[in-house]
Design an enzyme around this catalytic site. Structure first.
Site, PDB file in Angstrom:
ATOM      1  N   GLU A   1       3.241  -7.583   6.075  1.00 38.36           N
ATOM      2  CA  GLU A   1       4.021  -8.200   5.003  1.00 38.36           C
ATOM      3  C   GLU A   1       4.920  -9.325   5.525  1.00 38.36           C
ATOM      4  OE1 GLU A   1       4.959  -5.475   1.815  1.00 38.36           O
ATOM      5  OE2 GLU A   1       6.961  -6.303   1.703  1.00 38.36           O
TER       6      GLU A   1
ATOM      7  N   GLU B   1       2.744 -12.157   6.047  1.00 38.36           N
ATOM      8  CA  GLU B   1       2.351 -12.744   4.754  1.00 38.36           C
ATOM      9  C   GLU B   1       3.471 -13.628   4.213  1.00 38.36           C
ATOM     10  OE1 GLU B   1       1.367  -9.881   1.701  1.00 38.36           O
ATOM     11  OE2 GLU B   1       0.989 -11.452   0.214  1.00 38.36           O
TER      12      GLU B   1
ATOM     13  N   CYS C   1       5.230  -1.799  -1.990  1.00 39.72           N
ATOM     14  CA  CYS C   1       5.077  -0.408  -1.516  1.00 39.72           C
ATOM     15  C   CYS C   1       5.232   0.633  -2.609  1.00 39.72           C
ATOM     16  CB  CYS C   1       6.106  -0.057  -0.457  1.00 39.72           C
ATOM     17  SG  CYS C   1       6.683  -1.402   0.478  1.00 39.72           S
TER      18      CYS C   1
ATOM     19  N   SER D   1       3.142  -9.135  -2.922  1.00 42.64           N
ATOM     20  CA  SER D   1       2.455  -9.046  -1.636  1.00 42.64           C
ATOM     21  C   SER D   1       1.144  -8.294  -1.829  1.00 42.64           C
ATOM     22  CB  SER D   1       3.353  -8.303  -0.651  1.00 42.64           C
ATOM     23  OG  SER D   1       2.574  -7.823   0.427  1.00 42.64           O
TER      24      SER D   1
ATOM     25  N   LYS E   1       2.678   8.095  -6.450  1.00 39.86           N
ATOM     26  CA  LYS E   1       1.737   8.075  -5.320  1.00 39.86           C
ATOM     27  C   LYS E   1       0.465   8.841  -5.647  1.00 39.86           C
ATOM     28  CE  LYS E   1       3.971   5.634  -2.258  1.00 39.86           C
ATOM     29  NZ  LYS E   1       3.400   4.372  -1.786  1.00 39.86           N
TER      30      LYS E   1
ATOM     31  N   GLU F   1      -1.475   6.306  -7.426  1.00 47.27           N
ATOM     32  CA  GLU F   1      -1.921   5.263  -6.504  1.00 47.27           C
ATOM     33  C   GLU F   1      -3.134   5.708  -5.683  1.00 47.27           C
ATOM     34  OE1 GLU F   1       0.467   4.521  -2.999  1.00 47.27           O
ATOM     35  OE2 GLU F   1       0.365   2.363  -3.334  1.00 47.27           O
TER      36      GLU F   1
ATOM     37  N   GLU G   1      -9.262   0.911  -6.066  1.00 43.27           N
ATOM     38  CA  GLU G   1      -9.100  -0.066  -4.974  1.00 43.27           C
ATOM     39  C   GLU G   1      -8.823   0.627  -3.639  1.00 43.27           C
ATOM     40  OE1 GLU G   1      -7.084   0.036  -7.639  1.00 43.27           O
ATOM     41  OE2 GLU G   1      -7.485  -1.751  -8.825  1.00 43.27           O
TER      42      GLU G   1
ATOM     43  N   CYS H   1      13.082   5.251  -2.647  1.00 39.02           N
ATOM     44  CA  CYS H   1      12.248   6.457  -2.577  1.00 39.02           C
ATOM     45  C   CYS H   1      13.055   7.737  -2.448  1.00 39.02           C
ATOM     46  CB  CYS H   1      11.295   6.368  -1.397  1.00 39.02           C
ATOM     47  SG  CYS H   1      10.299   4.886  -1.441  1.00 39.02           S
TER      48      CYS H   1
END
Lengths: 577, 421
Positions: free
Chosen positions: A283, A286, A303, A323, A362, A365, A370, A507
């Site tokens: 990141e 990037e 994230c 990102s 999560k 996710e 993907e 988190c």
């Protein structure tokens, strides 16, 4: 707030407070915790459970203390037989409509309704023969299950969803006794704009909202001799899981947690923080790339999967600002299966990657299409901190008295930059520690970026990268994120780099964390996380030996071809409903 | 003495602007346009007109509160969501003499400096809606509404909204939420609508019947009005007489009338022998045959532990089972509870269950105590008037007709053969 003071008494005590203070707040300040259900410290006043009623001299009826402001000369009583009787009856009425399955309820140990019934001295259910209504469960979501039968209609989930998260996936429908909390046209959470953040679960006083549990799947994998089962634990888990075992809020239990998971039976105990360090490398590079090549700015962190889903529903046009880095969980999963499995001679399909996350999103996710760059699902099973706590209990492990264990190598090695991912501002700070050195080629001396820490809703800072000023902002809670996103949309955003975390506090305040998760608890967990950072011998991601090794052995260079395949992703546009 | 039905009861009165003007319509407005706000409010205060929606709050005082508020804009909202079972008086005015209270709203607007009025009409009142719609157009066309009314510098417009069938929207704050496009649920009071009302602005909220008194008060003076009827709540009142009575209907009578006179002189006497009377619809408490001498004003009925409410006088004869009636009243509130606050939503449900059990022979003696406690807790803790008064009728039935309940519970018997025991 008006600074004018008013004088009044509560239970005979003379008090003085600023005009605009509620009776509830004033009572709290002198150690009277008025029983309540719909009141929530961070949400608007709803005044509908009526459990917090008190007597105010001169008023014909009892008054809700959460919604009644103190006045000059007011005489309040919070504990009379009239009040106790009313509270008791209201809770009895709620229980009359409530399933009697406390033994098997997820919230058995943390239910506010059960607590209240006990504390109010309800020992006899006078409406026990009452008819209970039965509603179907909403089981559409991979992350969250709604059980309307346990709902007491306090609206805390609705308010947290719309006020804190700016989502509004649920609201009341119907009237009177038929009132229910539902999604748009009862389509189910998975078919509307729910971000699966799980803040509703934390807000719920009962078991009406819970994570879709995967504990049995993990036990199944662990008892399957063909499976090589590895576990990764997110940064915020180590600062919270102790609470599941009665330890003080924010107890830092990294070693005990690693030991407990080994005893539970995982073949390897790894750390999502390895994935976090990897995320920082990708990141930060990037970001530098985007700035250098005049790419899309501001760049936003990626994230937090609840935030990503929010983006996809509400701001799909801003996709290119995010990102392309996968989250640490998913980077870990891809590396575990595509690199580590091969290294130890295990077929990726025979490896089971379990993550323990402070998060319900999560779960969503991990099952995104993907997220299969290893050829199979990169992360097989996601547990919340709470579920992990239950597994450890089920295994009969005396967590509190465990010796300190350690993570396995190499995917258990991490830096201080990785652990702070667990707190709001942490990803930003970790990225800056690396970006500074990538850009300037110099050693960063002062590595604590205090200006992006703390619970302030939106934090911003200007970082001098050797002459180049980098403007950064940090938001936690989606309603705060929305403010920064609107700026980008209106092309008024002054920032280069933005960190967004779905949950208040980051988190550590995630929807999968132990209960209660409130402001006081969040602050304590944050303290632990920064303590762990200070204790780490290495505090910059790019200095991690494990990271250096994986780029040397396997990935080549940041943003390279293999990185692109395994560690980066893309986003889609999702309808609101 | 007729104030409210003076036009309607005239033969050939059509209710349109032409016939309204013929009956000295809009003269009060003309007069008011020449008066100051203070002067208009003084007349209304002098009249001692109490709000006819049920709470009986002094109308002039309410106007004065809003007049003195600094917030802008100010609104006047007419509550035409007449929903109390047994009430059908506003409907008559809405359908037959709409200009009467359009004029009143305009006078109120002049008094409090409001430029926008809203009427919230019960969804089922289709005729009333049409007639209002027409009347508003007529008034606009003739400049009784709109810009620079009758050449003055005062402008006022009225918008019309239909409810969607919720009883609770008759409660003023739920009505405001509904008007704002939200779910109709009560707000926390204070603040009261006079200070924080429609769109959080100062708002006068008046019932149709209350407003219909205004033109007469302005035209003939508040003091004169205050001498009509009972001194405690002067004026005439529209009583909706229904149930076991020979001539049910709407009667405009001075508030000094007794219940007995209302039933025997105007209602043609009871149909059968009077056992009980609900003087203010199903949210009031039962009166018995012993209470017939009560004066039909707010205070006197309150002294009898009941309430006049909107004036829905329901006569009940001795073939009716009070247990059954109590159950029906409870049933109504189960259906109409908005569901926001726990005591009302859950409590009405359980009260209905307990009462139903009694009517089918499954009643237990503890049920009575539980019902009484439910009523007290609902009164004490519910968010709005709906829940607070939901079990009034039940409580009074328990108090005044305990034998009937006892028989149902202990002997499993309904003497009147009404309940399916």
């Amino acid at each position: 707030m008006n600074e004018r003071k008013v004088n009044f008494t509560i239970d005979g005590q003379d008090l003085s407070a600023a005009q605009g203070t509620t009776i509830f707040e004033s009572a709290k300040s002198i150690g009277i915790n008025i029983p309540h259900l719909c009141y929530h410290e961070k949400l608007s006043i709803y005044g509908a459970c009526r459990v917090c009623v008190v007597e105010v001299k001169g008023k014909p009826r009892l008054e809700p203390s959460c919604a009644t402001l103190v006045e000059e000369g007011m005489v309040v009583k919070t504990n009379t037989s009239r009040i106790r009787r009313a509270r008791k009856m209201i809770v009895e009425l709620l229980l009359a409509n409530h399933p009697e399955d406390c033994f098997t309820c997820d919230r058995s140990q943390t239910c506010e309704l059960r607590d209240l019934a006990y504390n109010l001295g309800i020992r006899d259910l006078r409406f026990q023969k009452a008819r209970k209504y039965h509603y179907d469960l909403d089981e559409t979501s991979p992350a969250i299950i709604r059980d309307p039968n346990k709902c007491i209609l306090c609206s805390r989930c609705i308010r947290v969803c719309s006020e804190i998260q700016a989502v509004g996936a649920i609201d009341f429908v119907n009237r009177g006794g038929k009132t229910q909390v539902l999604t748009f046209f009862n389509k189910g959470l998975n078919n509307v704009d729910c971000t699966t953040c799980g803040q509703c679960i934390l807000a719920c006083p009962t078991g009406a909202l819970r994570e879709r549990t995967a504990v049995d799947d993990v036990w199944g994998a662990l008892s399957d001799p063909k499976k090589f089962v590895v576990v990764q634990t997110a940064p915020a888990v180590r600062a919270a899981i102790g609470e599941e075992f009665g330890m003080p809020a924010g107890s830092l239990v990294t070693g005990k947690m690693a030991e407990a998971l080994r005893r539970v039976g995982f073949d390897k105990v790894f750390d999502t923080q390895f994935g976090a360090d990897l995320t920082i490398i990708e990141e930060a590079n990037e970001l530098v790339e985007r700035i250098k090549n005049k790419g899309t700015i501001p760049m936003i962190t990626s994230c937090s999967p609840g935030w990503i889903k929010y983006l996809e529903h509400f701001f799909p046009d801003l996709k290119k600002h995010v990102s392309t880095c996968k989250s640490p969980q998913q980077m870990f999963g891809a590396i575990a299966k595509a690199y580590y499995a091969k290294k130890i001679g295990v077929e990726p399909k025979d490896m089971c990657v379990v993550s323990i996350m402070p998060c319900t999103a999560k779960k969503f996710e991990a099952q995104r299409p993907e997220m299969r760059s290893s050829g199979t699902q990169d992360v097989d099973i996601v547990l919340t901190t709470r579920e992990a706590g239950r597994m450890i209990k089920e295994a009969g492990i005396d967590f509190v008295n465990l010796p300190e264990g350690d993570f396995d190598k190499p995917l258990g090695i991490s830096t201080g930059a990785a652990v702070i991912f667990g707190a709001t501002g942490g990803v930003m700070e970790a990225a800056l520690r690396t970006a500074y050195e990538v850009v300037t080629g110099k050693t960063l001396e002062k590595i604590d970026f205090e200006e992006v820490r703390g619970m302030q809703e939106i934090k911003s800072a200007e970082i001098d990268l050797d002459g180049t000023i980098l403007k950064v902002a940090v938001a936690h809670g989606l309603s705060n994120a929305k403010i920064l996103l609107e700026e980008i949309k209106n092309k008024t955003s002054p920032y280069h780099f933005i960190e967004i975390m779905t949950c208040p506090g980051g988190c550590l305040g995630g929807g999968g964390q132990p209960m209660p998760t409130n402001e006081e608890v969040r602050l304590k967990r944050a303290e632990s996380i920064y303590q762990e950072d200070r204790n780490k011998p290495i505090r910059k991601s790019h200095e991690s030996p494990a990271i250096k090794e994986i780029y040397k052995d396997f990935l080549g260079k940041p943003l390279g071809k293999l990185s692109h395949h395994l560690l980066h992703t893309h986003y889609i546009k999702r309808p609101r409903y | 003495m007729k104030i409210l039905l003076k036009n309607i009861e005239k033969e050939n009165y059509k209710g349109n602007l032409k016939s309204y003007l013929k009956e000295s319509g809009y003269q009060a407005l003309e007069k008011a346009l020449k008066m100051s706000s203070e002067e208009i409010i003084k007349e209304v205060k002098d009249s001692n007109l109490l709000g006819r929606g049920g709470a009986g709050f002094p109308c002039g005082l309410k106007w004065e509160f809003v007049y003195k508020e600094k917030g802008r804009p100010k609104y006047i909202v007419c509550n035409a969501d007449e929903g109390e079972p047994g009430t059908f008086k506003d409907r008559l005015i809405l359908e037959k003499d709409p200009h009467l209270f359009l004029e009143a709203m305009t006078i109120c607007a002049k008094a409090i400096s409001s430029e926008e009025g809203l009427i919230y009409i019960r969804g089922e009142y289709i005729e009333g809606y049409k007639s209002l719609e027409k009347a508003i157009k007529e008034a606009e066309k003739s400049n009784f509404l709109g810009k620079n009314i009758l050449g003055s510098d005062f402008s006022f417009k009225i918008a019309l909204y239909r409810g969607a069938g919720a009883y609770v929207c008759g409660e003023e704050t739920a009505l405001l939420d509904s008007l704002e496009g939200k779910k109709g649920q009560s707000r926390i009071k204070p603040p009261f609508p006079t200070f924080v009302g429609f769109k959080d602005k100062p708002t006068v909220l008046n019932n149709v019947e209350t407003l219909a008194n205004i033109p007469a008060i302005v035209l003939k003076g508040g003091e004169r009005f205050s001498k009509i009827g009972s001194p405690a709540s002067p004026g005439t009142k529209l009583y909706c007489l229904s149930g076991d009575v020979k001539k049910p209907g709407i009667y405009e009578l001075p508030t000094s009338i007794t219940l007995k006179e209302l039933i025997y002189i105007y209602g043609g006497g009871p149909d059968g022998k009077i056992k009980a009377v609900l003087p203010g619809g199903v949210s009031s408490c039962f009166l018995t045959a012993k209470d017939l001498d009560v004066i039909m004003d707010y205070k006197s009925i309150q002294e009898k532990d009941s309430m006049l409410g909107s004036g829905a006088v329901i006569v009940i004869n001795n073939t009716r089972c009070l247990v059954d009636l109590a159950k029906r009243c409870a049933e109504f509130f189960v259906y109409e509870s908005c569901g926001k606050c726990a005591p009302c939503r859950e409590g009405t449900k359980r009260a209905k269950e307990l009462l139903t059990n009694i009517t089918i022979g499954k009643g237990e003696s503890g049920g009575i105590e539980l019902l009484k406690e439910l009523q007290e807790v609902l009164y004490d803790t519910s968010r709005c008037g709906l829940g607070q008064s939901a079990l009034n009728a039940v409580r009074s039935a328990l108090e005044k007709f305990p034998d009937e309940f006892e028989k149902h519970i202990l002997k499993k018997k309904c003497d009147l053969g009404v309940c399916p025991i």
